[in-house]
Write a protein that holds these residues in place. Structure first.
Motif, PDB file in Angstrom:
ATOM      1  N   VAL A  82     -17.050  15.618 -11.602  1.00  0.00           N
ATOM      2  CA  VAL A  82     -17.686  14.324 -11.452  1.00  0.00           C
ATOM      3  C   VAL A  82     -17.630  13.814  -9.825  1.00  0.00           C
ATOM      4  O   VAL A  82     -16.496  13.716  -9.397  1.00  0.00           O
ATOM      5  N   GLY A  83     -18.887  13.499  -9.531  1.00  0.00           N
ATOM      6  CA  GLY A  83     -18.778  12.754  -8.167  1.00  0.00           C
ATOM      7  C   GLY A  83     -18.954  13.815  -6.991  1.00  0.00           C
ATOM      8  O   GLY A  83     -19.293  13.566  -5.954  1.00  0.00           O
ATOM      9  N   CYS A 141     -23.967  22.430 -15.226  1.00  0.00           N
ATOM     10  CA  CYS A 141     -23.447  21.259 -15.831  1.00  0.00           C
ATOM     11  C   CYS A 141     -23.016  21.780 -17.156  1.00  0.00           C
ATOM     12  O   CYS A 141     -21.866  21.168 -17.628  1.00  0.00           O
ATOM     13  N   VAL A 197     -20.319  18.423 -17.447  1.00  0.00           N
ATOM     14  CA  VAL A 197     -20.856  17.446 -16.649  1.00  0.00           C
ATOM     15  C   VAL A 197     -22.213  17.006 -16.620  1.00  0.00           C
ATOM     16  O   VAL A 197     -23.040  17.864 -17.437  1.00  0.00           O
ATOM     17  N   ALA A 251     -26.040  15.676 -14.100  1.00  0.00           N
ATOM     18  CA  ALA A 251     -26.447  15.718 -12.629  1.00  0.00           C
ATOM     19  C   ALA A 251     -27.523  14.568 -12.492  1.00  0.00           C
ATOM     20  O   ALA A 251     -28.238  14.535 -13.407  1.00  0.00           O
ATOM     21  N   LYS A 252     -27.497  14.113 -11.332  1.00  0.00           N
ATOM     22  CA  LYS A 252     -28.818  13.485 -10.978  1.00  0.00           C
ATOM     23  C   LYS A 252     -29.187  14.127  -9.882  1.00  0.00           C
ATOM     24  O   LYS A 252     -28.411  14.229  -8.586  1.00  0.00           O
ATOM     25  N   THR A 292     -22.065  22.824  -6.020  1.00  0.00           N
ATOM     26  CA  THR A 292     -21.388  21.806  -5.983  1.00  0.00           C
ATOM     27  C   THR A 292     -20.587  21.742  -4.885  1.00  0.00           C
ATOM     28  O   THR A 292     -19.613  22.681  -4.879  1.00  0.00           O
ATOM     29  N   HIS A 333     -25.902  14.579  -7.055  1.00  0.00           N
ATOM     30  CA  HIS A 333     -24.496  14.392  -7.348  1.00  0.00           C
ATOM     31  C   HIS A 333     -24.369  14.667  -8.800  1.00  0.00           C
ATOM     32  O   HIS A 333     -25.153  14.515  -9.660  1.00  0.00           O
ATOM     33  N   THR A 342     -22.464  13.966 -12.341  1.00  0.00           N
ATOM     34  CA  THR A 342     -22.081  12.554 -12.955  1.00  0.00           C
ATOM     35  C   THR A 342     -21.415  12.961 -14.204  1.00  0.00           C
ATOM     36  O   THR A 342     -21.262  14.027 -14.731  1.00  0.00           O
ATOM     37  N   SER A 343     -20.679  11.908 -14.924  1.00  0.00           N
ATOM     38  CA  SER A 343     -20.226  12.107 -16.375  1.00  0.00           C
ATOM     39  C   SER A 343     -21.202  12.134 -17.425  1.00  0.00           C
ATOM     40  O   SER A 343     -20.649  12.907 -18.495  1.00  0.00           O
ATOM     41  N   GLU A 344     -22.356  11.753 -17.397  1.00  0.00           N
ATOM     42  CA  GLU A 344     -23.225  11.612 -18.454  1.00  0.00           C
ATOM     43  C   GLU A 344     -23.812  13.304 -18.391  1.00  0.00           C
ATOM     44  O   GLU A 344     -24.072  13.787 -17.368  1.00  0.00           O
TER      45      GLU A 344
END
Length: 319
Positions: A151-152, A221, A226, A228-229, A267, A292, A294-296
């Protein structure tokens, strides 16, 4: 067409390295490199699915190796050897075989690999099937997996996206373009086999873009647990692809779902931004930050105004 063993002797024995034992045995003999892991990948290409039956056999050969070498590049592996399986119709000519072998040699010479074995069979139909297994080497325990994204982390892609997908449209006669790079990229993928190994220690996760940008970041992902956006305005798209997608809006989804790019999507921690910029300069290769992690646990494509784009088509699937 000549007999099986004459075919091997005439066209493929010249491509064999020492490990292939001149293709005179039932197996190859490879000594693993000290301090390295052996990285293995395999792809099967079928006429009518992955290439056109009347494509230049030299291009078919290059693509058959390229799609496999792309997998190694995304793992940070240096290519070493390959084995080749062919299922060919009786109607294949000596000219076709000669051109195909020349294409393999061109790719071998470019990336320093050799043929170490394989098999040939007769196809009961007019379909050509090409099976390639590649072997590469990576520092022990350092292969870049899909499962390392955090994440991040930033998300990057190499090169331009969508060239091959729109090149296929040109090849099919569905769109027209004066830009030869579109068709070239579809027929002859550009593999990042030199850059890939330099991503070890930089990338946290990686894959090659074979199914489509959203599909392949989705694979990362899923393996990493995780989401991603991805920013649509940040996806690197050539002017020709932009022009075609504007003229033919029904194909615009190929910008994120089109396959066959064989670029690397990876990543990396934000602390790696300067190192990635340096790699871009060192290899004269466009490397673009497109989103990036994301946690979603979902993959979202974001417009410039922040709205989420509905993307039912994320990439190519065989079934």
């Amino acid at each position: 067409m000549v007999g099986e063993f004459d075919l091997i002797k005439q066209y493929f024995k010249p491509l064999a390295g020492d490990e292939g034992l001149s293709l005179l045995d039932d197996a190859a003999c490879v000594s693993p490199e000290a301090g390295k892991d052996l990285i293995i990948s395999k792809d099967v290409l079928v006429s009518g699915v992955h290439f056109f039956r009347d494509d230049d056999p030299c291009d078919i050969a290059k693509k058959s190796l390229a799609v496999n070498l792309s997998d190694l590049a995304a793992k940070g592996a240096v290519p070493r050897y390959y084995v080749l399986g062919l299922s060919l119709p009786q109607t294949i000519s000596s000219d076709w075989l000669s051109s195909f072998a020349n294409g393999l040699k061109d790719m071998q010479d470019a990336c320093g690999i050799s043929l170490i074995g394989g098999d040939t069979t007769k196809s009961p139909t007019d379909t050509i099937t090409i099976s390639v297994t590649v072997f590469g080497a990576a520092k022990r325990g350092r292969m870049i997996k899909r499962s390392g994204a955090k994440v991040g982390d930033d998300i990057y892609v190499t090169g331009h996206i969508g060239l091959a997908a729109f090149g296929l449209l040109v090849r099919q006669g569905k769109v027209s373009s004066d830009d030869r790079s579109l068709l070239e990229r579809y027929l002859r993928p550009q593999v990042r086999y030199e850059l890939g190994p330099k991503l070890i220690g930089v990338a946290s996760a990686s894959a090659d873009i074979s199914d489509g940008l959203l599909a392949d970041i989705g694979h990362i992902c899923a393996a990493s647990g995780v989401g991603a956006k991805i920013s649509l305005p940040d996806i690197p798209i050539s002017e020709s692809v932009k022009a075609i997608s504007k003229s033919y809006p029904k194909y615009s989804s190929l910008l994120w779902s089109g396959g066959d790019d064989y670029e690397i999507i990876f990543t990396a921690n934000r602390t790696m931004r300067q190192a990635i910029s340096n790699l871009s300069n060192d290899f004269n290769t466009l490397i673009t930050r497109v989103g990036h992690i994301t946690s979603e646990k979902s993959v979202l494509l974001i417009q410039e105004n922040g709205d989420v784009i509905d993307t039912p088509e994320k990439g190519y699937m065989h079934f």
